[in-house]
Design a protein around this motif. Structure first.
Motif, PDB file in Angstrom:
ATOM      1  N   GLN A 127      15.732  -3.377  -0.209  1.00 34.27           N
ATOM      2  CA  GLN A 127      14.821  -3.581   0.710  1.00 34.27           C
ATOM      3  C   GLN A 127      15.150  -5.349   0.869  1.00 34.27           C
ATOM      4  OE1 GLN A 127      10.841  -3.064  -1.130  1.00 34.27           O
ATOM      5  NE2 GLN A 127      11.369  -0.907  -0.962  1.00 34.27           N
ATOM      6  N   THR A 128      14.572  -5.536   2.205  1.00 34.00           N
ATOM      7  CA  THR A 128      14.407  -7.217   2.442  1.00 34.00           C
ATOM      8  C   THR A 128      13.256  -7.579   1.866  1.00 34.00           C
ATOM      9  OG1 THR A 128      13.227  -6.847   4.641  1.00 34.00           O
ATOM     10  CG2 THR A 128      15.664  -6.983   4.626  1.00 34.00           C
ATOM     11  N   ALA A 129      13.145  -8.996   1.917  1.00 38.92           N
ATOM     12  CA  ALA A 129      11.843  -9.590   1.109  1.00 38.92           C
ATOM     13  C   ALA A 129      10.530  -9.099   2.048  1.00 38.92           C
ATOM     14  CB  ALA A 129      11.901 -11.030   0.976  1.00 38.92           C
ATOM     15  N   ALA A 130      10.856  -9.465   3.470  1.00 36.45           N
ATOM     16  CA  ALA A 130       9.547  -9.075   4.083  1.00 36.45           C
ATOM     17  C   ALA A 130       9.152  -7.621   4.137  1.00 36.45           C
ATOM     18  CB  ALA A 130      10.100  -9.526   5.523  1.00 36.45           C
ATOM     19  N   TYR A 131       9.946  -6.554   4.223  1.00 32.58           N
ATOM     20  CA  TYR A 131       9.767  -5.214   3.944  1.00 32.58           C
ATOM     21  C   TYR A 131       9.157  -4.848   2.620  1.00 32.58           C
ATOM     22  CZ  TYR A 131      10.626  -0.169   3.764  1.00 32.58           C
ATOM     23  OH  TYR A 131      10.368   0.941   3.641  1.00 32.58           O
ATOM     24  N   ALA A 132       9.601  -5.763   1.404  1.00 35.57           N
ATOM     25  CA  ALA A 132       8.995  -5.419   0.256  1.00 35.57           C
ATOM     26  C   ALA A 132       7.563  -5.796   0.298  1.00 35.57           C
ATOM     27  CB  ALA A 132       9.859  -6.075  -0.752  1.00 35.57           C
ATOM     28  N   ILE A 136       4.349  -3.286  -0.396  1.00 41.56           N
ATOM     29  CA  ILE A 136       3.918  -3.653  -1.557  1.00 41.56           C
ATOM     30  C   ILE A 136       2.247  -3.901  -1.165  1.00 41.56           C
ATOM     31  CG2 ILE A 136       3.310  -5.189  -3.520  1.00 41.56           C
ATOM     32  CD1 ILE A 136       6.473  -5.602  -3.694  1.00 41.56           C
ATOM     33  N   THR A 137       1.920  -4.682  -0.131  1.00 45.84           N
ATOM     34  CA  THR A 137       0.643  -5.202   0.245  1.00 45.84           C
ATOM     35  C   THR A 137      -0.045  -3.760   0.700  1.00 45.84           C
ATOM     36  OG1 THR A 137       1.416  -7.405   0.894  1.00 45.84           O
ATOM     37  CG2 THR A 137      -0.707  -6.514   1.859  1.00 45.84           C
ATOM     38  N   GLY A 138       0.385  -2.945   1.531  1.00 46.89           N
ATOM     39  CA  GLY A 138       0.080  -1.658   2.083  1.00 46.89           C
ATOM     40  C   GLY A 138      -0.086  -0.596   0.896  1.00 46.89           C
ATOM     41  N   ALA A 139       0.393  -0.659  -0.122  1.00 44.21           N
ATOM     42  CA  ALA A 139       0.539   0.461  -1.041  1.00 44.21           C
ATOM     43  C   ALA A 139      -0.734   0.045  -2.291  1.00 44.21           C
ATOM     44  CB  ALA A 139       1.725   0.472  -1.957  1.00 44.21           C
ATOM     45  N   THR A 140      -0.907  -1.280  -2.300  1.00 44.59           N
ATOM     46  CA  THR A 140      -1.837  -1.644  -3.487  1.00 44.59           C
ATOM     47  C   THR A 140      -3.279  -1.796  -2.902  1.00 44.59           C
ATOM     48  OG1 THR A 140      -2.257  -3.426  -5.158  1.00 44.59           O
ATOM     49  CG2 THR A 140      -1.560  -4.125  -2.938  1.00 44.59           C
ATOM     50  N   THR A 141      -4.230  -1.622  -3.849  1.00 45.98           N
ATOM     51  CA  THR A 141      -5.606  -1.777  -3.737  1.00 45.98           C
ATOM     52  C   THR A 141      -6.232  -2.856  -4.629  1.00 45.98           C
ATOM     53  OG1 THR A 141      -6.325   0.014  -5.171  1.00 45.98           O
ATOM     54  CG2 THR A 141      -5.798   0.716  -2.969  1.00 45.98           C
ATOM     55  N   THR A 142      -5.535  -3.305  -5.540  1.00 47.52           N
ATOM     56  CA  THR A 142      -6.115  -4.394  -6.225  1.00 47.52           C
ATOM     57  C   THR A 142      -5.351  -5.761  -6.481  1.00 47.52           C
ATOM     58  OG1 THR A 142      -4.765  -3.239  -8.271  1.00 47.52           O
ATOM     59  CG2 THR A 142      -6.911  -2.556  -7.721  1.00 47.52           C
ATOM     60  N   ARG A 143      -3.956  -5.838  -6.004  1.00 46.25           N
ATOM     61  CA  ARG A 143      -3.236  -6.959  -5.992  1.00 46.25           C
ATOM     62  C   ARG A 143      -3.592  -8.056  -5.241  1.00 46.25           C
ATOM     63  NH1 ARG A 143      -0.130  -6.529 -10.853  1.00 46.25           N
ATOM     64  NH2 ARG A 143       0.895  -4.728 -10.846  1.00 46.25           N
ATOM     65  N   ARG A 183       5.976   1.470  11.118  1.00 45.38           N
ATOM     66  CA  ARG A 183       5.554   0.423  12.093  1.00 45.38           C
ATOM     67  C   ARG A 183       4.868  -0.741  11.302  1.00 45.38           C
ATOM     68  NH1 ARG A 183       0.832  -0.779  14.605  1.00 45.38           N
ATOM     69  NH2 ARG A 183      -0.147   0.949  13.786  1.00 45.38           N
ATOM     70  N   PHE A 184       5.186  -1.830  11.420  1.00 46.09           N
ATOM     71  CA  PHE A 184       4.542  -3.119  10.784  1.00 46.09           C
ATOM     72  C   PHE A 184       4.054  -3.946  11.837  1.00 46.09           C
ATOM     73  CE2 PHE A 184       8.342  -1.730   8.124  1.00 46.09           C
ATOM     74  CZ  PHE A 184       7.465  -1.472   6.993  1.00 46.09           C
ATOM     75  N   ALA A 185       2.707  -3.909  11.957  1.00 44.14           N
ATOM     76  CA  ALA A 185       2.009  -4.752  12.878  1.00 44.14           C
ATOM     77  C   ALA A 185       1.941  -6.329  12.445  1.00 44.14           C
ATOM     78  CB  ALA A 185       0.541  -4.280  12.961  1.00 44.14           C
ATOM     79  N   VAL A 186       1.911  -6.678  11.311  1.00 35.67           N
ATOM     80  CA  VAL A 186       1.821  -8.057  11.071  1.00 35.67           C
ATOM     81  C   VAL A 186       3.032  -8.638  11.427  1.00 35.67           C
ATOM     82  CG1 VAL A 186       1.563  -9.736   9.284  1.00 35.67           C
ATOM     83  CG2 VAL A 186       0.056  -7.730   9.153  1.00 35.67           C
TER      84      VAL A 186
END
Length: 288
Positions: A127-132, A136-143, A183-186
Motif C-alpha cells: 500500500q501507499t501511505a495515502a491508500y493506507a 484505515i479511516t474508512g474501516a475504523t469506527t473508534t480511532r 473510489r476515494f472521494a477525499v
C-alpha cells in the motif's frame, strides 16, 4: 520473588509446537523426553505450550534427544529460541497495535515466504501511505486522527521487510480486480498512485502480483481472504484470517487446506504478465 509468567508470543507458540511435533515423530512421551533432559515433565509441557521459555543450547540438546541432526533445523529453532523474547520495533506502537497485530508483524519479520489472497484490499505490504490512511479511516469506527496516523506509520514500516538487507521473503499476492476499482472521494488520485505503486513493486525480484479478474471462474477464495506465512523447515506455515473482531491464526496441520486453496486461487487468477498489463491499463485510465 517468583518469576513473572511468560507471555506466550507467536514465536514461542511456533517453537513449542515444532518441538512437540518433533518429539512425537521421535516416538517419545513427554515424561521420557523430559527425563532425558534431566527435567520434570511439567517443564517440557510448559515449553511446548509456550508458557515457559527455553534457551538456545537447551533446544540443541533437546533436538539431540529427538535424533534431529539437520544443521539447518537446529539453526532455525535455535534462532527462534533466541528471538522469542525479543522486542520488535512495533513495540513502540503497543498502544495502537493489538497483540494479534503485533503477532502478525512478528510473523512477517520471520517469514521465508508470504502468500496473500486479498479480495477486498491491496495487501498492506504493497500500500501507499495515502491508500493506507483512506482505508484505515474508512474501516475504523473508534480511532482518532492521531491513532490513524500511527497505524499508517506502522503499515509503512512493515514494508521494509520486502527490501531489507540480507534475507528477504518471497511475497506473492493475488488481488481481486474489484479492489482496484475502489473510489476515494477525499483524494481522487489515491487509486492512481496505488496502481503505480503496484506496477513498481512488480519489478522487485521477490514480489509477484496476480489479479483475479472480474469474470473469473469460481474458486476457494470466494469464502474470504487470508494470508499464509511460511517459515524455514521444519516450522509449518500459519494462516491469518482477519475480520472486525480481530485476527484468527490457523497453525500447524490445520493450515494445510489454506495452502491447497491458494494453489487453486492462483490457477483461477490472471497470469502474472496479464495481471501487470491490466494494472498498467487501469493506471493509464486514471490519467485521462
Amino acid at each position: 520473588m517468583p518469576n513473572s509468567p511468560v507471555v506466550p508470543t507467536i514465536r514461542r507458540r511456533r517453537l513449542g509446537a515444532t518441538l512437540r511435533r518433533l518429539r512425537h515423530e521421535a516416538g517419545l512421551t513427554l515424561e521420557a523426553a523430559a527425563a532425558a533432559m534431566g527435567w520434570k515433565a511439567p517443564k517440557l509441557s510448559k515449553i511446548e505450550s509456550a508458557h515457559q521459555s527455553i534457551r538456545a543450547n537447551d533446544v540443541t540438546a533437546l533436538l539431540a534427544v529427538y535424533g534431529v541432526a539437520d544443521a539447518a533445523v537446529e539453526a532455525a529453532l535455535e534462532n527462534l529460541a533466541r528471538d522469542a523474547g525479543k522486542k520488535g520495533w512495533w513495540q513502540t506502537y503497543s498502544g495502537l497495535a493489538s497483540p494479534a497485530y503485533a503477532d502478525h508483524i512478528a510473523l512477517e519479520t520471520d517469514a521465508e515466504a508470504i502468500h496473500a489472497w486479498s479480495p477486498l484490499l491491496v495487501p498492506g505490504l504493497l500500500q501507499t501511505a495515502a491508500y493506507a490512511r483512506e482505508t484505515i479511516t474508512g474501516a475504523t469506527t473508534t480511532r482518532s486522527t492521531e491513532e490513524v496516523t500511527g497505524l499508517v506509520e506502522v503499515r509503512m514500516a512493515r514494508q521494509a521487510v520486502l527490501s531489507r538487507p540480507g534475507r528477504v521473503p518471497e511475497f506473492w499476492a493475488v488481488i481481486h480486480e474489484a479492489a482496484l476499482h475502489q473510489r476515494f472521494a477525499v483524494r481522487p488520485t489515491t487509486m492512481r498512485d496505488q496502481l503505480r505503486r503496484l506496477r513498481e513493486v512488480c519489478e522487485m525480484p521477490n514480489v509477484t502480483v496476480q489479479l483475479m479478474a472480474l469474470d473469473s471462474t469460481p474458486h476457494p477464495g470466494l469464502v474470504g481472504g487470508y494470508t499464509l506465512t511460511h517459515f524455514p523447515h521444519p516450522m509449518p506455515p500459519i494462516a491469518l484470517l482477519e475480520n472486525l473482531s480481530g485476527a484468527t491464526y490457523v497453525e500447524g496441520d490445520d493450515a494445510a487446506p489454506f495452502t491447497k486453496a491458494l494453489e487453486r486461487i492462483r490457477a483461477a487468477a490472471l497470469p502474472v504478465e496479464d495481471s501487470l498489463a491490466r494494472i498498467m491499463e487501469m493506471e493509464e485510465s486514471h490519467r485521462t
